[in-house]
Design an enzyme around this catalytic site. Structure first.
Site, short mmCIF file in Angstrom:
data_model
loop_
_atom_site.label_atom_id
_atom_site.label_comp_id
_atom_site.label_asym_id
_atom_site.label_seq_id
_atom_site.Cartn_x
_atom_site.Cartn_y
_atom_site.Cartn_z
N SER A 11 0.81 -1.20 0.00
CA SER A 11 0.00 0.00 0.00
C SER A 11 0.85 1.25 0.00
O SER A 11 0.36 2.34 0.16
CB SER A 11 -0.91 -0.01 1.23
OG SER A 11 -0.12 -0.01 2.37
N ARG A 20 4.35 7.54 0.17
CA ARG A 20 2.99 7.97 0.46
C ARG A 20 2.05 6.78 0.43
O ARG A 20 2.30 5.80 -0.24
CB ARG A 20 2.54 9.02 -0.56
CG ARG A 20 2.59 8.57 -2.00
CD ARG A 20 2.21 9.72 -2.92
NE ARG A 20 2.53 9.40 -4.30
CZ ARG A 20 1.66 8.87 -5.14
NH1 ARG A 20 0.44 8.59 -4.76
NH2 ARG A 20 2.01 8.61 -6.37
N THR A 21 1.00 6.87 1.21
CA THR A 21 0.02 5.78 1.22
C THR A 21 -1.00 6.02 0.13
O THR A 21 -1.22 7.13 -0.31
CB THR A 21 -0.70 5.71 2.57
OG1 THR A 21 -1.19 6.99 2.89
CG2 THR A 21 0.23 5.21 3.64
N LEU A 22 -1.60 4.94 -0.29
CA LEU A 22 -2.48 5.02 -1.44
C LEU A 22 -3.91 4.66 -1.13
O LEU A 22 -4.76 4.75 -1.99
CB LEU A 22 -1.95 4.07 -2.53
CG LEU A 22 -0.52 4.39 -2.96
CD1 LEU A 22 0.04 3.28 -3.79
CD2 LEU A 22 -0.48 5.69 -3.73
N TYR A 23 -4.18 4.21 0.09
CA TYR A 23 -5.55 3.82 0.44
C TYR A 23 -5.98 4.59 1.68
O TYR A 23 -5.18 4.79 2.58
CB TYR A 23 -5.64 2.33 0.77
CG TYR A 23 -5.23 1.43 -0.35
CD1 TYR A 23 -3.92 1.02 -0.48
CD2 TYR A 23 -6.17 1.00 -1.28
CE1 TYR A 23 -3.54 0.20 -1.51
CE2 TYR A 23 -5.80 0.18 -2.32
CZ TYR A 23 -4.48 -0.22 -2.43
OH TYR A 23 -4.10 -1.02 -3.46
#
Lengths: 243, 221
Positions: A11, A20-23
């Site tokens: 993720s 960076r996070t995507l969810y």
């Protein structure tokens, strides 16, 4: 822009020195806002969902901004906290001018608009839908900013499920000169519908009021619900043998 | 989720129309802001007065439209400071095209019609695609209802055929009042069949005496 370290199971994305996070993970559900005679009312529940788990039940999703505005957010809670940090800095710099001027709701709305759009352009969105309400110099203001920078101003706004369930009620029953009590009743009607029909809402709400005099965020409370419908009492009545 | 890239754009709907006449230009757009099958608001203007004789109407993704219109308005202000005059409509047309192409590989999801008066006072309309290819025409429609509107304009505006040689000016011979009536009619028709068009119609009329604005109610369903 994306390095070779991308994995579709992960993720996170690794670029040099930048992750960076995507969810979205912990999310808040709808926020409602409406203008009334003396100012603007915002309402939201206090739930933070972690997927289908109701993980947090005391998340305050409405906060005062400066002297003249209220911000309510749905979506990723950590991104909301990040937005509050950005706004803190904005208001601080505004106060440091010490010139008797202060940022009104229109200005804060514009800032949030640019912020959300800018993050979208960098492919690193703040996963929120924001409601911004306020009063300055007698002028009431209520606006919404979406995750990718879609924004508008209206007499009543809602995010998420509120758009589908609450806006129609507000369109039908809102009028220009509602008293505080009438406005709260209307909001509670919308909140009750959301409670019944939105899986991620909880029965613990906060209503926040902003007028020329200032901000009041009321303590959390619950709504009475009714589940004693005859159709619920014997759900398999029409289909014996099912469950 | 953010990897899939389809969260970056959305279509907020709406239709924009512009018609050029001998000494006037009519630019019109509906005021509905939609998302999916919902309506955000019935009262959002898609029209931006860029310069004294130049009006832009855009439909598409509202975040990009607002950024684009702000961008152009800012560039116009700089132009005024540097040249001590307003930008002409053809100049703004070129600027808009360049601005759109600048983001050729991450486009502004905006479908534009630029309307105004050229340096001789004749009406001019420029029509664009999302990445800046543009053309001066006598009339145009863009947005969700454009396919419903364009054929009616082709049929009713009595403009010279674009296939004629030598090339003739494509402005309509209709009077200003007739053109405004035509705009109201085409929007009423588009509203019937396009779910994203409706609520209210904003009409901006530019002529030698200045700029005038009219609002007409459309069906709200």
């Amino acid at each position: 822009m994306e390095s070779a370290a991308v994995s579709s199971h992960d993720s996170t994305i690794q670029e040099i020195g930048f992750e960076r996070t995507l969810y979205p993970y912990v999310m808040g559900t709808s926020v409602l806002g409406m203008k009334y005679k003396d100012g603007v009312l915002l309402a939201a529940d206090l739930g933070g969902s972690y997927g289908s788990t109701l993980r947090y039940k005391s998340v305050e999703r409405i906060k005062p901004i400066g002297k003249h505005s209220l911000l309510g957010a749905s979506g990723e809670i950590s991104d909301f906290q990040e937005i509050l940090r950005y706004l803190d800095e904005l208001i601080l710099y505004d106060n440091m001018w010490d010139d008797g001027n202060s940022l009104g709701p229109k200005e804060v709305h514009n800032y949030l608009n640019r912020l959300m759009y800018n993050r979208r352009n960098k492919f690193n969105p703040l996963w929120n839908s924001l409601v911004l309400g306020g009063v300055k110099n007698g002028q009431k203001y209520l606006g919404m900013v979406g995750m990718i920078g879609t924004h508008f101003e209206d007499n009543h706004v809602a995010t998420g499920f509120g758009n589908h369930l609450a806006r129609p009620i507000l369109r039908d029953e809102w009028n220009e000169d509602m008293s505080f009590e009438e406005a709260v009743k209307l909001l509670e009607k919308c909140l009750r519908v959301l409670l019944y029909r939105d899986r991620s809402s909880i029965n613990k709400f906060q209503i926040a009021k902003i007028t020329e005099e200032g901000v009041t965020i009321f303590p959390p409370y619950s709504l009475k619900t009714f589940w004693g419908f005859s159709a619920f009492k014997n759900p398999t009545k029409g289909a014996e043998g099912s469950w | 989720m953010a990897l899939s890239r389809d969260w970056m754009y959305e279509n907020n709907g709406g239709t924009c129309v512009a018609i050029a006449g001998a000494d006037y230009c009519v630019v019109a757009a509906d005021t509905r802001l939609s998302i999916g099958y919902s309506i955000y608001t019935r009262d959002y203007s898609k029209i931006c007065n860029l310069a004294e004789k130049c009006v832009l109407a855009s439909s598409g993704f509202q975040g990009d439209i607002k950024a684009l219109q702000k961008n152009l308005a800012a560039r116009h202000l700089i132009y005024q400071h540097q040249h001590n005059k307003q930008m002409s409509c053809p100049a703004m047309a070129q600027l808009l095209s360049n601005t759109l192409y600048f983001k050729r590989f991450f486009p502004y999801y905006a479908f534009n019609v630029l309307g105004g008066l050229d340096n001789e006072g004749k009406g001019c309309v420029f029509t664009y695609d999302a990445v800046g290819s543009y053309e001066r025409v006598g009339y145009s429609a863009q947005g969700s209802g454009s396919t419903l509107v364009m054929p009616i304009l082709d049929n009713q505006l009595k403009t010279p055929s674009p296939l004629l040689l030598p090339a003739r000016d494509a402005v309509t011979p209709l009077s200003e009042a007739d053109a405004v009536d035509m705009v109201k009619d085409v929007f009423a028709s588009a509203t019937e069949r396009d779910i994203y068009t409706g609520d209210k119609l904003e009409i901006v009329i530019l002529n030698a005496s200045g700029v005038r604005r009219e609002f007409i109610d459309l069906r709200k369903d």
